[in-house]
Scaffold this active site. Structure first.
Site, PDB file in Angstrom:
ATOM      1  CG  HIS A  74      50.235 -54.496   3.108  1.00 62.70           C
ATOM      2  ND1 HIS A  74      51.086 -55.198   3.939  1.00 62.70           N
ATOM      3  CD2 HIS A  74      49.584 -53.613   3.913  1.00 62.70           C
ATOM      4  CE1 HIS A  74      50.954 -54.769   5.171  1.00 62.70           C
ATOM      5  NE2 HIS A  74      50.050 -53.805   5.186  1.00 62.70           N
ATOM      6  CG  ASP A  80      53.735 -57.132   3.196  1.00 62.54           C
ATOM      7  OD1 ASP A  80      53.534 -56.358   2.239  1.00 62.54           O
ATOM      8  OD2 ASP A  80      53.084 -57.071   4.257  1.00 62.54           O
ATOM      9  CB  SER A 109      51.238 -51.801   7.477  1.00 64.32           C
ATOM     10  OG  SER A 109      50.373 -52.859   7.747  1.00 64.32           O
TER      11      SER A 109
END
Length: 350
Positions: A139, A180, A258
Site C-alpha cells: 500500500h 501487503d 508502513s
C-alpha cells in the site's frame, strides 16, 4: 500542623512489622545484658523505643534511593537500546512518492531536491540484500503501481556503510497485495550498504520486547519501543483478503511507519509494520467484519466503532495515528514471499 510529604517508595505494612520485630529483639538483647546497662540506661532505652514505635507511621512515604545494582541495570538497558538503534537504523530506508509535473523533464534533479515537488505519500522500507532490493508494504507504493501517466516517482533515501545519505529512484520489482508486500530496486552500483538482519517469528512470545524503526509523518529514523501484545492475529490486506498470523504490538506505529521493520531485542527483523487501529467514522473493520463495541454508562449505551488504518499517509481512509493496537506481517511470511517477488515479480502460491 505542618505536613511533610516525602518522595519515593511507601513501605508496605509487612515492612513496618519487620522493623518493629527487629527493634524489639534488639531491645530484649540489651535488657538481658544487665552487667553492662544500669537501671537508668534501661529506662532511657524503654522511653526511646516507645517514642519511636508510637510516632512511626506505616503510611509515611520514605525516600527511595535506587541501589547501585539497579542503576547499573538501567544504564546497561539504555546502552543496549542505543546500540540496537545504531546497528539497525542504517538498514532502514525512507520512501517518498512524488508526483511530477508536465514541465519536469529531469527525474534526477527532482530526486536530489524535492522541496518543490508534490508529495503523494511517504513510507518506510528496509534493505533486503546488498544488490539494492528494498522490502516495503504494497500500500506504500500502490499509487505508483497503478500509475499510467508516468508522472509518479518513488524516491528512496538510505545511507551507505560510511554513513553517507544517498537518494535514488526506486523501481517496482514485485508486488503481493494479498500479503501487503512489495519489493523495490534501487541502482546503487559501487555503493556498499547494510542489509537488515532477519530473525524468525516462529518462536515469538507475548510479552517480549520489540522495537519499530520508521519515518512517521516524515520524521526520519524514529525509534519506538513496546512488547509483542498478541500473536496469530488476522487483519485485512489491501485487496480484501485476510493476512493471517499477524503480530500485534503496542510499539507506536504511525502514518509513515508502513513497511518498516519490527525487530527483537537483538535487532533481528521479526515483522514488517503495516497497520493500526484508529477511530474513524464510528466503524470498526477487523478481518472484513464490522465489530461493535458497547460501553455502558448507567442507563445509556454508547456505540463506539473503529477502522483499520494502514500506516502510510494517503494510503487509507483512516488517520494513521497509532492507537496502541498495531500489526506487523510476520517475517517468516516475508521470507517465503520476497524471493518469488524478486525473481517472478509476483508471489508464488503452493
Amino acid at each position: 500542623m505542618v505536613a511533610i510529604q516525602g518522595c519515593g517508595h511507601r513501605p508496605p505494612s509487612s515492612t513496618f512489622h519487620e522493623i518493629v520485630t527487629n527493634s524489639r529483639l534488639h531491645f530484649d538483647t540489651l535488657l538481658s545484658n544487665t552487667s553492662r546497662y544500669s537501671r537508668r540506661n534501661t529506662i532511657f532505652l524503654t522511653a526511646s523505643l516507645s517514642t519511636v514505635l508510637l510516632n512511626f507511621n506505616s503510611t509515611f512515604p520514605l525516600p527511595f534511593f535506587p541501589s547501585a545494582a539497579a542503576r547499573e541495570f538501567d544504564e546497561d538497558e539504555e546502552f543496549r537500546v542505543i546500540r540496537l538503534f545504531q546497528e539497525t537504523s542504517p538498514s532502514v530506508v525512507f520512501i517518498k512518492l512524488l508526483k511530477l509535473s508536465n514541465s519536469d523533464n529531469s527525474r534526477a534533479a527532482l530526486l536530489s531536491d524535492d522541496s518543490d515537488a508534490k508529495v503523494e505519500g511517504t513510507g518506510t522500507g528496509f534493505i533486503w540484500d546488498k544488490t539494492g532490493h528494498i522490502v516495503t508494504n504494497y500500500h506504500v507504493v500502490a499509487n505508483l503501481a497503478s500509475d499510467t501517466s508516468g508522472l509518479q516517482c518513488c524516491k528512496v533515501t538510505l545511507v551507505d556503510n560510511e554513513g553517507k545519505k544517498i537518494s535514488a529512484e526506486g523501481k517496482i520489482v514485485g508486488l503481493d497485495p494479498s500479503y501487503d508486500l512489495a519489493v523495490l530496486k534501487v541502482n546503487i552500483e559501487g555503493v556498499k550498504i547494510k542489509p537488515a538482519a532477519l530473525g524468525t517469528s516462529r518462536q515469538l512470545r507475548v510479552g517480549q520486547t520489540c522495537f519499530a524503526i520508521g519515518n512517521p509523518y516524515g520524521y526520519e529514523n524514529t525509534l519506538t519501543t513496546g512488547v509483542v501484545s498478541g500473536l496469530g492475529r488476522e487483519i485485512p490486506s489491501p485487496n480484501g483478503q485476510a493476512i493471517r498470523g499477524a503480530i500485534q504490538t503496542d510499539a507506536a506505529i504511525n502514518a509513515g511507519n508502513s513497511g518498516g521493520p519490527l525487530t527483537d531485542s537483538y535487532g533481528h527483523v521479526i515483522g514488517v509494520n503495516t497497520a493500526t487501529f484508529t477511530r474513524k467514522d464510528r466503524v470498526l473493520r477487523l478481518s472484513f467484519h464490522d465489530v461493535i463495541l458497547f460501553q455502558c454508562f448507567g442507563p445509556l449505551v454508547a456505540l463506539t466503532k473503529f477502522t483499520v488504518s494502514y500506516c502510510s499517509p494517503l494510503a487509507s481512509a483512516g488517520s494513521g495515528m497509532s492507537s496502541g493496537i498495531n500489526f506487523a506481517i510476520p517475517i517468516d511470511t516475508v521470507v517465503k514471499t520476497v524471493p518469488a517477488l524478486i525473481v517472478y515479480g509476483t508471489a508464488y502460491r503452493d
